[in-house]
Scaffold this motif. Sequence first.
Motif, PDB file in Angstrom:
ATOM      1  N   LEU A 296      -9.981 -46.575 -53.421  1.00 32.56           N
ATOM      2  CA  LEU A 296     -10.095 -46.580 -54.717  1.00 32.56           C
ATOM      3  C   LEU A 296     -10.024 -47.492 -56.019  1.00 32.56           C
ATOM      4  N   ASP A 297     -10.854 -47.880 -57.049  1.00 33.40           N
ATOM      5  CA  ASP A 297     -11.467 -48.916 -57.837  1.00 33.40           C
ATOM      6  C   ASP A 297     -10.880 -47.803 -58.632  1.00 33.40           C
ATOM      7  N   SER A 298      -9.308 -48.048 -58.925  1.00 37.05           N
ATOM      8  CA  SER A 298      -9.162 -47.323 -59.867  1.00 37.05           C
ATOM      9  C   SER A 298      -9.278 -47.235 -61.491  1.00 37.05           C
ATOM     10  N   ALA A 299      -9.220 -48.481 -61.460  1.00 32.15           N
ATOM     11  CA  ALA A 299      -9.547 -48.418 -63.098  1.00 32.15           C
ATOM     12  C   ALA A 299     -11.454 -48.358 -63.466  1.00 32.15           C
ATOM     13  N   SER A 300     -11.802 -48.255 -62.123  1.00 30.08           N
ATOM     14  CA  SER A 300     -13.743 -48.760 -62.532  1.00 30.08           C
ATOM     15  C   SER A 300     -13.781 -46.897 -62.413  1.00 30.08           C
ATOM     16  N   LEU A 301     -12.964 -46.134 -61.859  1.00 30.12           N
ATOM     17  CA  LEU A 301     -12.704 -44.438 -61.884  1.00 30.12           C
ATOM     18  C   LEU A 301     -12.306 -43.543 -63.364  1.00 30.12           C
ATOM     19  N   TYR A 302     -11.264 -44.345 -63.709  1.00 36.18           N
ATOM     20  CA  TYR A 302     -11.065 -43.784 -65.444  1.00 36.18           C
ATOM     21  C   TYR A 302     -11.623 -44.145 -66.195  1.00 36.18           C
ATOM     22  N   PHE A 303     -12.062 -45.518 -66.414  1.00 34.11           N
ATOM     23  CA  PHE A 303     -13.282 -46.486 -67.423  1.00 34.11           C
ATOM     24  C   PHE A 303     -14.227 -45.009 -67.743  1.00 34.11           C
TER      25      PHE A 303
ATOM     26  N   PRO B 213       3.741 -45.929 -48.152  1.00 34.98           N
ATOM     27  CA  PRO B 213       2.568 -45.828 -47.160  1.00 34.98           C
ATOM     28  C   PRO B 213       1.478 -44.429 -47.439  1.00 34.98           C
ATOM     29  N   ASP B 214       0.524 -44.719 -46.774  1.00 39.16           N
ATOM     30  CA  ASP B 214      -0.609 -44.808 -47.220  1.00 39.16           C
ATOM     31  C   ASP B 214      -1.541 -43.145 -46.826  1.00 39.16           C
ATOM     32  N   VAL B 215      -0.350 -43.072 -46.350  1.00 44.08           N
ATOM     33  CA  VAL B 215      -1.137 -41.663 -45.332  1.00 44.08           C
ATOM     34  C   VAL B 215      -1.319 -40.100 -46.561  1.00 44.08           C
ATOM     35  N   VAL B 216      -2.058 -39.796 -46.675  1.00 39.47           N
ATOM     36  CA  VAL B 216      -2.391 -38.691 -47.898  1.00 39.47           C
ATOM     37  C   VAL B 216      -1.093 -37.344 -47.039  1.00 39.47           C
ATOM     38  N   PRO B 217      -0.542 -37.268 -48.156  1.00 40.60           N
ATOM     39  CA  PRO B 217       0.499 -36.176 -48.027  1.00 40.60           C
ATOM     40  C   PRO B 217      -0.368 -35.251 -47.921  1.00 40.60           C
ATOM     41  N   SER B 218       0.642 -33.569 -47.344  1.00 34.04           N
ATOM     42  CA  SER B 218       0.033 -32.143 -47.297  1.00 34.04           C
ATOM     43  C   SER B 218       0.994 -31.684 -49.039  1.00 34.04           C
ATOM     44  N   GLU B 219       1.699 -32.885 -48.879  1.00 33.40           N
ATOM     45  CA  GLU B 219       2.437 -31.547 -50.808  1.00 33.40           C
ATOM     46  C   GLU B 219       2.517 -32.461 -51.325  1.00 33.40           C
ATOM     47  N   PRO B 220       3.192 -32.434 -52.393  1.00 30.74           N
ATOM     48  CA  PRO B 220       3.520 -33.550 -53.648  1.00 30.74           C
ATOM     49  C   PRO B 220       5.210 -34.006 -53.297  1.00 30.74           C
TER      50      PRO B 220
ATOM     51  N   LEU C   7       0.687 -40.464 -53.609  1.00 28.88           N
ATOM     52  CA  LEU C   7      -0.250 -41.794 -53.349  1.00 28.88           C
ATOM     53  C   LEU C   7      -0.233 -42.519 -53.427  1.00 28.88           C
ATOM     54  N   ALA C   8      -0.065 -43.333 -52.389  1.00 30.93           N
ATOM     55  CA  ALA C   8      -0.448 -44.425 -52.833  1.00 30.93           C
ATOM     56  C   ALA C   8      -1.182 -45.676 -53.931  1.00 30.93           C
ATOM     57  N   THR C   9      -0.122 -46.757 -54.077  1.00 34.65           N
ATOM     58  CA  THR C   9      -0.799 -47.830 -55.186  1.00 34.65           C
ATOM     59  C   THR C   9      -1.166 -48.544 -54.578  1.00 34.65           C
ATOM     60  N   ALA C  10      -1.485 -49.579 -54.723  1.00 39.74           N
ATOM     61  CA  ALA C  10      -1.726 -51.186 -54.852  1.00 39.74           C
ATOM     62  C   ALA C  10      -1.887 -52.009 -55.605  1.00 39.74           C
ATOM     63  N   GLU C  11      -1.211 -53.574 -55.773  1.00 42.77           N
ATOM     64  CA  GLU C  11      -1.968 -54.595 -56.498  1.00 42.77           C
ATOM     65  C   GLU C  11      -1.513 -55.793 -55.827  1.00 42.77           C
ATOM     66  N   ALA C  12      -2.278 -56.886 -56.430  1.00 42.58           N
ATOM     67  CA  ALA C  12      -1.561 -58.326 -56.113  1.00 42.58           C
ATOM     68  C   ALA C  12      -1.433 -58.657 -57.423  1.00 42.58           C
ATOM     69  N   ALA C  13       0.045 -60.093 -57.369  1.00 38.02           N
ATOM     70  CA  ALA C  13       0.191 -60.416 -58.593  1.00 38.02           C
ATOM     71  C   ALA C  13      -0.646 -61.518 -58.545  1.00 38.02           C
ATOM     72  N   GLY C  14      -2.310 -61.337 -59.593  1.00 35.08           N
ATOM     73  CA  GLY C  14      -2.728 -62.606 -60.729  1.00 35.08           C
ATOM     74  C   GLY C  14      -3.903 -62.373 -59.957  1.00 35.08           C
TER      75      GLY C  14
ATOM     76  N   ALA D 210      -7.832 -39.556 -44.880  1.00 33.19           N
ATOM     77  CA  ALA D 210      -6.600 -39.481 -43.967  1.00 33.19           C
ATOM     78  C   ALA D 210      -5.112 -40.507 -45.062  1.00 33.19           C
ATOM     79  N   ARG D 211      -6.023 -40.840 -44.815  1.00 32.33           N
ATOM     80  CA  ARG D 211      -4.734 -42.251 -46.032  1.00 32.33           C
ATOM     81  C   ARG D 211      -5.906 -42.725 -46.952  1.00 32.33           C
ATOM     82  N   LEU D 212      -5.146 -42.855 -48.189  1.00 35.70           N
ATOM     83  CA  LEU D 212      -5.647 -43.058 -49.639  1.00 35.70           C
ATOM     84  C   LEU D 212      -5.363 -44.290 -50.276  1.00 35.70           C
ATOM     85  N   VAL D 213      -5.461 -45.442 -51.109  1.00 39.73           N
ATOM     86  CA  VAL D 213      -5.116 -46.012 -51.971  1.00 39.73           C
ATOM     87  C   VAL D 213      -5.273 -46.240 -52.634  1.00 39.73           C
ATOM     88  N   ALA D 214      -5.197 -46.306 -53.950  1.00 38.24           N
ATOM     89  CA  ALA D 214      -5.216 -46.457 -55.162  1.00 38.24           C
ATOM     90  C   ALA D 214      -5.144 -48.300 -55.645  1.00 38.24           C
TER      91      ALA D 214
END
Length: 314
Positions: free
Chosen positions: A8-15, A278-285, A113-120, A53-57
């Motif tokens: 997910l391109d998170s900023a694009s989606l929430y903007f 881990p990026d596996v989509v959970p079955s519960e919170p 739900l997984a998030t990911a970023e990279a410094a810089g 099956a997997r998701l990363v914001a």
Amino acid sequence: MTGPLALLDSASLYFRSFYALPESMTAPDGTPVNAVRGFTDTVARILTDRRPARLVACLDADWRPKFRTDLLPSYKAHRVAEEVPEGGDVEEVPDTLTPQVPIILELLEAFGLATAEAAGYEADDVIGALAIRERKSPVEVITGDRDLFQLVRHEPTPTVVIYVGKGWNKAEILGPDELAEKYGIPAGNAGPGYADMAALRGDPSDGLPGVAGIGEKTAAKLITQFGSLQELIEASNAGDARVPLKTRLRLTDAADYLAVAPTVVRVAADAPVEQSRPDVVPSEPADPDKVAELAERWNLGRSVERLLAALPKS
């Protein structure tokens, strides 16, 4: 795990959620939560309709990286609200959106739900790095920006972009064949071909001037004819008769820009990505109590209910 990896391109989606929904959507204390609710609903739709099956914001650690602005100072310059000499310029963001971003991040964490970023680096680079490294599952990139069309490919891992520039209900699913048809570039080289075309054409929304006098159709035609931007430039410099004189002059005039544009436009596949979990989509919170607390505090009831219902059944 048979479903795709959703990036997910998170900023694009929430903007886009912020601008699509009214600020009259508020928490009990009056804080607007339109972006939070819109983003949450979008994630629910992604889980329901695409069944990843997997998701990363993916997040912007730096929305305007120094390695890009050193090469091209105009890159996103029109969006700078405050310059920071040592880097990390402040982006112009609506006052009522800024406080909603931490709520979105809290909600993603509570759901597991997984998030990911990279410094810089930008979220585009994070998405690119994860997509290019993926070998287990097909990849679906969800974004409202065209920059990531460059990732579309058949192999080694099938990658499509789900373009939501007009909202989820009008989403376009673009694989190599669809991208080739849309822009007139070869399907076998659709992703890299789009990046080369974009560098030639430019993009005012990102401060990319492009080559004066070369629009999208001409850029696509040239990339198709010569195979890549580099081969076009080499042919032009060699006086190849297939490159019209006017085009040669335009490319020569834009030589300094063209020397840096590919690096600015292309995702940095070597971005040092750090993932929250881990990026596996959970079955519960991961933290149901926290989800309930956030839903009540920020008046997210129906949106949170939809996201809960969208989680895969174990």
